[in-house]
Motif scaffolding. Structure first.
Motif, PDB file in Angstrom:
ATOM      1  N   HIS A  48       4.851  -6.750  -4.426  1.00  0.00           N
ATOM      2  CA  HIS A  48       5.255  -5.363  -4.136  1.00  0.00           C
ATOM      3  C   HIS A  48       5.565  -5.180  -2.658  1.00  0.00           C
ATOM      4  O   HIS A  48       4.700  -4.886  -1.857  1.00  0.00           O
ATOM      5  N   VAL A 125       2.362  -1.186  -1.309  1.00  0.00           N
ATOM      6  CA  VAL A 125       3.342  -1.983  -0.570  1.00  0.00           C
ATOM      7  C   VAL A 125       2.733  -2.467   0.739  1.00  0.00           C
ATOM      8  O   VAL A 125       2.139  -1.687   1.478  1.00  0.00           O
ATOM      9  N   ARG A 246      -2.907   4.902   8.020  1.00  0.00           N
ATOM     10  CA  ARG A 246      -2.216   5.775   7.066  1.00  0.00           C
ATOM     11  C   ARG A 246      -3.230   6.408   6.093  1.00  0.00           C
ATOM     12  O   ARG A 246      -3.151   7.586   5.782  1.00  0.00           O
TER      13      ARG A 246
HETATM   14  C1  LIG Z   1      18.271  -0.594 -14.433  1.00  0.00           C
HETATM   15  C2  LIG Z   1      16.840  -0.393 -14.438  1.00  0.00           C
HETATM   16  C3  LIG Z   1      16.343   0.963 -14.187  1.00  0.00           C
HETATM   17  C4  LIG Z   1      15.045   1.102 -14.875  1.00  0.00           C
HETATM   18  C5  LIG Z   1      14.260   2.260 -14.532  1.00  0.00           C
HETATM   19  C6  LIG Z   1      12.853   2.056 -14.973  1.00  0.00           C
HETATM   20  C7  LIG Z   1      11.964   1.864 -13.834  1.00  0.00           C
HETATM   21  C8  LIG Z   1      10.747   2.642 -13.878  1.00  0.00           C
HETATM   22  C9  LIG Z   1      10.444   3.298 -12.618  1.00  0.00           C
HETATM   23  C10 LIG Z   1       9.017   3.540 -12.445  1.00  0.00           C
HETATM   24  C11 LIG Z   1       8.830   4.179 -11.135  1.00  0.00           C
HETATM   25  C12 LIG Z   1       7.441   4.398 -10.770  1.00  0.00           C
HETATM   26  C13 LIG Z   1       7.326   5.043  -9.434  1.00  0.00           C
HETATM   27  C14 LIG Z   1       5.938   5.135  -9.022  1.00  0.00           C
HETATM   28  C15 LIG Z   1       5.693   5.355  -7.583  1.00  0.00           C
HETATM   29  C16 LIG Z   1       4.581   4.509  -7.109  1.00  0.00           C
HETATM   30  O1  LIG Z   1       3.495   4.424  -7.634  1.00  0.00           O
HETATM   31  O2  LIG Z   1       4.917   3.802  -6.025  1.00  0.00           O
HETATM   32  C17 LIG Z   1       4.094   3.643  -4.969  1.00  0.00           C
HETATM   33  C18 LIG Z   1       3.198   2.449  -5.053  1.00  0.00           C
HETATM   34  O3  LIG Z   1       3.658   1.484  -5.917  1.00  0.00           O
HETATM   35  C19 LIG Z   1       2.912   1.852  -3.720  1.00  0.00           C
HETATM   36  O4  LIG Z   1       2.820   2.777  -2.805  1.00  0.00           O
HETATM   37  P1  LIG Z   1       2.204   2.707  -1.331  1.00  0.00           P
HETATM   38  O5  LIG Z   1       0.993   3.607  -1.389  1.00  0.00           O
HETATM   39  O6  LIG Z   1       3.318   3.312  -0.514  1.00  0.00           O
HETATM   40  O7  LIG Z   1       1.842   1.343  -0.887  1.00  0.00           O
END
Ligand SMILES: CCCCCCCCCCCCCCCC(=O)OC[C@@H](O)COP(=O)(O)O
Length: 258
Positions: A48, A125, A246
């Protein structure tokens, strides 16, 4: 599973994602695609480094065998009005980082139904763009559900969108994104979860190294290249300090809003 029930929300997201990645001319480089199971439950354990890792991984998997990944994502995203509706519509699983038991049992149910679950065992991340210590939940859920872990390193996706950096069209345009898919990692249910997790991390690191070694762009001096490979990214130690700061600011803001 010969029939694939229609899922309008997920299908729309995939159409949007394909348009976006296609329009940007993102180039997929995939090794080990045969390791993605065509049917049955599996936990995809993914590195990630950027916020597009979810969509990029689904894009790659969809192109291979038309499967929909159920991702485990932060509760904060599910709490947002529109995004939350979309995530639920795609049957992703909300994870409350402070109380993970509920998400864990939902994950087990999904895996036993034969779903493919996407997890980011680094739980966030990492700005150093190196694999940090993993949470043990990934191997524990695989052991409990009796399914394999499929390790996947994604390299280059962070150039599209990542922590603490404004996205740039120029950076994203025609960017190669590498996926190194490892062979199924079978978790011995009698083994110690910590030990298995350390082994999984080593596997992810070596997949990542192979993806980086074959990456078609020279990253030396670049912001997206890890320090140990001659890049300008912060070292793992510096990244950990930035992350702690953070978290401290977030906690302070939460305390203030109460
Ligand atoms: C062509 C393909 C397109 C497909 C779409 C499907 C994809 C599914 C999208 C799911 C998106 C989920 C978003 C969740 C956000 C989230 O949880 O991200 C943050 C963490 O991870 C890490 O964050 P951090 O605290 O900044 O380290």
């Amino acid at each position: 599973m010969s029939t694939r029930p229609s899922e309008p929300v997920y299908s729309t997201a995939i159409a949007a994602g394909r348009t976006l990645f296609g329009g940007l001319g993102i180039k997929q480089i995939v090794t080990g695609a045969e390791n993605i199971p065509a049917t049955g439950g599996a936990v995809l354990a993914i590195t990630h480094f950027g916020y597009m890792d979810f969509a990029l991984t689904e894009w790659m998997v969809w192109g291979r065998n038309r499967r929909r990944i159920r991702f485990m994502a932060k509760k904060g995203a599910f709490d947002k009005p529109v995004v939350g509706w979309l995530l639920r519509g795609m049957r992703h699983i909300s994870v409350d980082m402070k109380a993970g038991a509920e998400a864990f049992s939902q994950a087990i149910v999904a895996l036993r139904k034969g779903e493919m679950l996407g997890v980011f065992p680094e739980a966030g991340v990492n700005r150093s763009f190196t694999v940090r210590e993993l949470k043990t939940g990934t191997v524990r859920m695989a052991a409990e559900a009796g399914v394999p872990v499929i390790p996947i390193a994604v390299w280059g996706g962070h150039r599209l969108l990542t922590k603490g950096r404004k996205p740039s069209l120029r950076e994203a345009f025609r960017t190669p994104v590498s996926f190194a898919v490892g062979s199924a990692f079978l978790v011995d249910s009698t083994a110690d979860a910590k030990e298995s997790t350390i082994a999984l991390r080593k596997t992810l690191e070596s997949l990542l190294e192979s993806a980086q070694a074959a990456y078609p762009v020279d990253g030396r001096g670049k912001w997206w290249q890890p320090a140990h490979l001659g890049g300008a990214a912060p070292t793992p130690e510096e990244a950990a300090v930035m992350e702690a700061e953070r978290q401290r600011q977030k906690a302070a803001a939460e305390a203030e809003s109460r």
